[in-house]
Design a protein around this motif. Structure first.
Motif, PDB file in Angstrom:
ATOM      1  N   GLY A 118       0.379  -1.147   0.500  1.00 30.01           N
ATOM      2  CA  GLY A 118       0.214  -0.343   0.325  1.00 30.01           C
ATOM      3  C   GLY A 118       0.843   1.256  -0.260  1.00 30.01           C
ATOM      4  O   GLY A 118       0.300   2.085   0.428  1.00 30.01           O
ATOM      5  N   LYS A 119       2.141   1.164  -0.024  1.00 27.25           N
ATOM      6  CA  LYS A 119       2.842   2.271  -0.310  1.00 27.25           C
ATOM      7  C   LYS A 119       3.788   2.464  -1.487  1.00 27.25           C
ATOM      8  O   LYS A 119       3.313   1.265  -2.073  1.00 27.25           O
ATOM      9  N   TYR A 120       4.206   3.423  -1.526  1.00 26.08           N
ATOM     10  CA  TYR A 120       4.956   3.894  -3.508  1.00 26.08           C
ATOM     11  C   TYR A 120       6.403   4.294  -3.278  1.00 26.08           C
ATOM     12  O   TYR A 120       6.276   5.053  -2.750  1.00 26.08           O
ATOM     13  N   ALA A 121       6.865   3.828  -4.051  1.00 22.66           N
ATOM     14  CA  ALA A 121       8.574   4.478  -4.573  1.00 22.66           C
ATOM     15  C   ALA A 121       8.793   6.441  -4.131  1.00 22.66           C
ATOM     16  O   ALA A 121       9.424   6.681  -3.616  1.00 22.66           O
ATOM     17  N   TYR A 122       7.640   6.541  -5.039  1.00 20.40           N
ATOM     18  CA  TYR A 122       7.232   7.910  -5.124  1.00 20.40           C
ATOM     19  C   TYR A 122       5.848   8.770  -4.975  1.00 20.40           C
ATOM     20  O   TYR A 122       5.245   7.695  -5.807  1.00 20.40           O
ATOM     21  N   GLY A 123       5.821  10.178  -4.509  1.00 20.89           N
ATOM     22  CA  GLY A 123       4.734  10.268  -4.908  1.00 20.89           C
ATOM     23  C   GLY A 123       4.636  12.152  -5.493  1.00 20.89           C
ATOM     24  O   GLY A 123       5.825  12.768  -5.546  1.00 20.89           O
ATOM     25  N   ASP A 124       2.985  12.501  -5.746  1.00 24.98           N
ATOM     26  CA  ASP A 124       3.959  13.817  -6.729  1.00 24.98           C
ATOM     27  C   ASP A 124       1.780  14.369  -6.573  1.00 24.98           C
ATOM     28  O   ASP A 124       0.632  13.396  -6.481  1.00 24.98           O
ATOM     29  N   ALA A 125       2.167  15.572  -7.083  1.00 22.85           N
ATOM     30  CA  ALA A 125       0.287  15.898  -6.981  1.00 22.85           C
ATOM     31  C   ALA A 125       0.253  16.259  -7.997  1.00 22.85           C
ATOM     32  O   ALA A 125       0.183  17.506  -8.734  1.00 22.85           O
ATOM     33  N   TRP A 126      -0.630  15.607  -9.523  1.00 21.51           N
ATOM     34  CA  TRP A 126      -0.596  15.331 -10.560  1.00 21.51           C
ATOM     35  C   TRP A 126      -2.162  15.897 -10.677  1.00 21.51           C
ATOM     36  O   TRP A 126      -2.237  15.773 -11.487  1.00 21.51           O
ATOM     37  N   GLU A 127      -2.764  17.084 -10.635  1.00 22.69           N
ATOM     38  CA  GLU A 127      -3.684  17.087 -10.246  1.00 22.69           C
ATOM     39  C   GLU A 127      -3.609  18.565 -11.382  1.00 22.69           C
ATOM     40  O   GLU A 127      -2.957  18.464 -11.543  1.00 22.69           O
ATOM     41  N   ILE A 128      -4.900  18.174 -12.523  1.00 21.92           N
ATOM     42  CA  ILE A 128      -4.455  18.865 -13.379  1.00 21.92           C
ATOM     43  C   ILE A 128      -3.887  20.413 -13.107  1.00 21.92           C
ATOM     44  O   ILE A 128      -3.437  21.352 -13.826  1.00 21.92           O
TER      45      ILE A 128
ATOM     46  N   CYS B 289       9.525   9.013  -1.476  1.00 22.80           N
ATOM     47  CA  CYS B 289      10.205  10.332  -1.939  1.00 22.80           C
ATOM     48  C   CYS B 289       9.474  10.970  -2.377  1.00 22.80           C
ATOM     49  O   CYS B 289       8.318  10.220  -2.748  1.00 22.80           O
ATOM     50  N   MET B 290       9.934  12.354  -2.667  1.00 23.08           N
ATOM     51  CA  MET B 290       8.696  13.521  -3.729  1.00 23.08           C
ATOM     52  C   MET B 290      10.120  14.574  -3.507  1.00 23.08           C
ATOM     53  O   MET B 290      10.095  14.439  -3.035  1.00 23.08           O
ATOM     54  N   PHE B 291       8.823  15.132  -4.697  1.00 21.22           N
ATOM     55  CA  PHE B 291      10.185  16.355  -5.224  1.00 21.22           C
ATOM     56  C   PHE B 291       8.781  17.888  -4.092  1.00 21.22           C
ATOM     57  O   PHE B 291       7.588  17.579  -4.708  1.00 21.22           O
ATOM     58  N   MET B 292       9.322  17.809  -3.676  1.00 23.03           N
ATOM     59  CA  MET B 292       8.218  19.626  -2.929  1.00 23.03           C
ATOM     60  C   MET B 292       8.806  20.729  -2.934  1.00 23.03           C
ATOM     61  O   MET B 292      10.382  20.615  -2.330  1.00 23.03           O
ATOM     62  N   TYR B 293       8.376  22.014  -2.191  1.00 23.97           N
ATOM     63  CA  TYR B 293       9.162  22.894  -2.760  1.00 23.97           C
ATOM     64  C   TYR B 293       9.559  23.323  -0.856  1.00 23.97           C
ATOM     65  O   TYR B 293       9.119  22.220   0.248  1.00 23.97           O
ATOM     66  N   THR B 294      10.799  23.359  -0.470  1.00 28.76           N
ATOM     67  CA  THR B 294      10.836  23.198   0.932  1.00 28.76           C
ATOM     68  C   THR B 294      10.690  24.518   1.991  1.00 28.76           C
ATOM     69  O   THR B 294      10.337  23.808   3.220  1.00 28.76           O
ATOM     70  N   GLY B 295       9.485  25.516   1.210  1.00 34.72           N
ATOM     71  CA  GLY B 295       8.392  25.757   2.392  1.00 34.72           C
ATOM     72  C   GLY B 295       7.961  24.457   3.107  1.00 34.72           C
ATOM     73  O   GLY B 295       7.183  24.867   4.173  1.00 34.72           O
ATOM     74  N   VAL B 296       7.515  23.194   2.481  1.00 38.01           N
ATOM     75  CA  VAL B 296       6.721  22.506   3.745  1.00 38.01           C
ATOM     76  C   VAL B 296       7.705  21.564   4.560  1.00 38.01           C
ATOM     77  O   VAL B 296       7.080  21.286   5.347  1.00 38.01           O
ATOM     78  N   LEU B 297       8.972  22.104   5.247  1.00 42.52           N
ATOM     79  CA  LEU B 297       9.562  21.876   6.239  1.00 42.52           C
ATOM     80  C   LEU B 297       9.005  22.327   7.696  1.00 42.52           C
ATOM     81  O   LEU B 297       9.135  21.344   8.268  1.00 42.52           O
ATOM     82  N   SER B 298       7.903  23.449   7.871  1.00 36.69           N
ATOM     83  CA  SER B 298       7.984  23.662   9.013  1.00 36.69           C
ATOM     84  C   SER B 298       6.352  22.608   9.290  1.00 36.69           C
ATOM     85  O   SER B 298       6.266  22.144  10.481  1.00 36.69           O
TER      86      SER B 298
END
Length: 417
Positions: free
Chosen positions: A186-196, A261-270
């Motif tokens: 139920g887990k995946y190697a990679y996640g992303d936001a693919w909404e249009i 893993c995922m690519f996401m902006y650094t602002g998500v750190l908080s």
């Protein structure tokens, strides 16, 4: 990282010489007679440390600052700010906008240029030059003041990597190893936001990784990037659920341990800190896997000056203040978010969680503005719709490449400026 020279951008400038209704006050509502005041529509309203920053600005400037809060939803925020500007509303003096909004509004005459009053040669030299040129400028004028920087970072869940026997994800084959270890869990190697309306972040990122050109869908490297992204879905490296995910949904699932893993902006750190999952043995930033190009996206939040403002003098005084070194550093320290000035980021005495990795990104990777245009909201949704149809098998490769190029020709290459 050495500062990039500003001369080219500034010479160009010389040559051509969503919001809530309720206000959240930073201090007392009582404004002494003859005291200047202004109202700012601010994305940071209500965040940790922001009230303290505004209170300090009021003290330093002698200005009463009223703060109005933007809605969290990106579409609502965009619509509200667009309505405010197009209607000639003078109730708000300064507005915080993102790259998508400034890319539209800077062409429409709603904003006052700032290169002579705020973003002078000396001040502007402390920001990323190509970014200023591509995002903040139009017709030789600078229309915005970046205050918060976000770099598209590579985030990993170290616990899942450890379970797969991986120290780090150094290449794309490591992602395949991770996915095999996570099969049927139920887990995946990679996640992303693919909404249009969000997928263009990743499309442009992968196109750059592969050495392609987002505005040229005849380029084999551009096509290769899209084909790779489709294979990620076809092979189960990414979940089909991500096709409806925006960043908030993706981040929540990442916190819950659903992705490696995922690519996401650094602002998500908080967000990760507040959830108690940030750390070197948990969720953290890491060097990118090896791609053809060492490049990543950059975005900022920026101040713009409403041309209908009745408090332009106070607004300019505030902009001069926040664009300076000391206020930028104070903003970062109080809000725990990365400021946009490079000299603050590079100051070894400036301490911020994750700052060493951010400095490493600045040193090792080329930071690029995302490909945006005067009708960015429509453009990104159009590309997102084309991409979703492609990865779901509703369009062939040839049909998608043609549709993607039509999108570019319609929104990016027409004479809309």
């Amino acid at each position: 990282m050495k500062k990039q020279v500003f001369c080219g951008v500034f010479a160009l400038a010389l040559a051509v010489t969503g919001c809530g209704v309720q206000k959240k006050e930073a201090a007392s509502d009582i404004v002494p007679e003859n005291r200047q005041e202004l109202t700012i529509l601010h994305v940071d309203a209500g965040t940790e440390g922001f009230d303290s920053f505004i209170s300090q600005a009021e003290k330093d400037l002698g200005i009463k600052i009223h703060i109005e809060k933007c809605p969290a939803n990106a579409d609502n925020r965009q619509a509200k700010i667009a309505t405010l500007l197009t209607s000639g509303d003078d109730s708000v003096d300064l507005i915080t906008v993102n790259d998508e909004m400034i890319s539209e509004f800077k062409h429409k005459g709603f904003l006052l240029p700032l290169e002579d009053t705020v973003m002078t040669e000396e001040t502007a030299a402390n920001f990323l030059q190509e970014y200023l040129k591509e995002i903040c400028m139009s017709d030789g004028h600078i229309f915005s003041v970046p205050f918060r920087m976000d770099i598209m970072a590579f985030w990993v869940n170290q616990e899942l990597l450890d379970q797969a026997g991986l120290d780090r994800l150094s290449c794309l084959s490591d992602l395949e190893i991770l996915q095999k270890k996570l099969q049927n869990t139920g887990k995946y190697a990679y996640g992303d936001a693919w909404e249009i309306s969000y997928i263009y972040n990743s499309i442009s990122e992968y196109v750059d990784f592969f050495g392609g050109d987002y505005t040229d869908w005849t380029d084999p490297k551009t096509r290769e990037a899209a084909e790779y992204m489709k294979r990620m879905l076809d092979t189960g490296m990414i979940s089909e659920e991500n096709l409806i995910d925006q960043h908030d949904q993706l981040n929540e699932k990442f916190i819950n341990g659903q992705y490696g893993c995922m690519f996401m902006y650094t602002g998500v750190l908080s967000t990760f800190q507040n959830a108690g999952v940030y750390g070197k043995d948990k969720i953290h930033m890491a060097p990118f896997p090896e791609f053809d190009e060492k490049v990543t996206n950059i975005a900022t939040w920026q101040y713009v000056l409403n041309k209908n403002s009745d408090h332009k003098e106070a607004a300019l005084k505030f902009l001069q203040y926040v664009s300076g070194y000391e206020a930028s550093k104070n903003y970062g320290q109080l809000t725990k978010m990365c400021p946009a000035r490079l000299d603050v980021i590079e100051d070894k005495n400036f301490d911020l969680d994750g700052i060493e990795m951010i400095r490493q990104y600045l040193k090792d990777y080329k930071l690029k503005a995302r490909p945006l245009c005067a009708d960015s909201i429509e453009a990104v949704s159009s590309m997102g719709t084309e991409f979703q149809k492609y990865v779901l098998g509703q369009k062939t490769e040839a049909e998608f490449f043609a549709g993607a190029q039509n999108c570019i020709d319609q929104y990016y290459k027409r004479a809309s400026y």
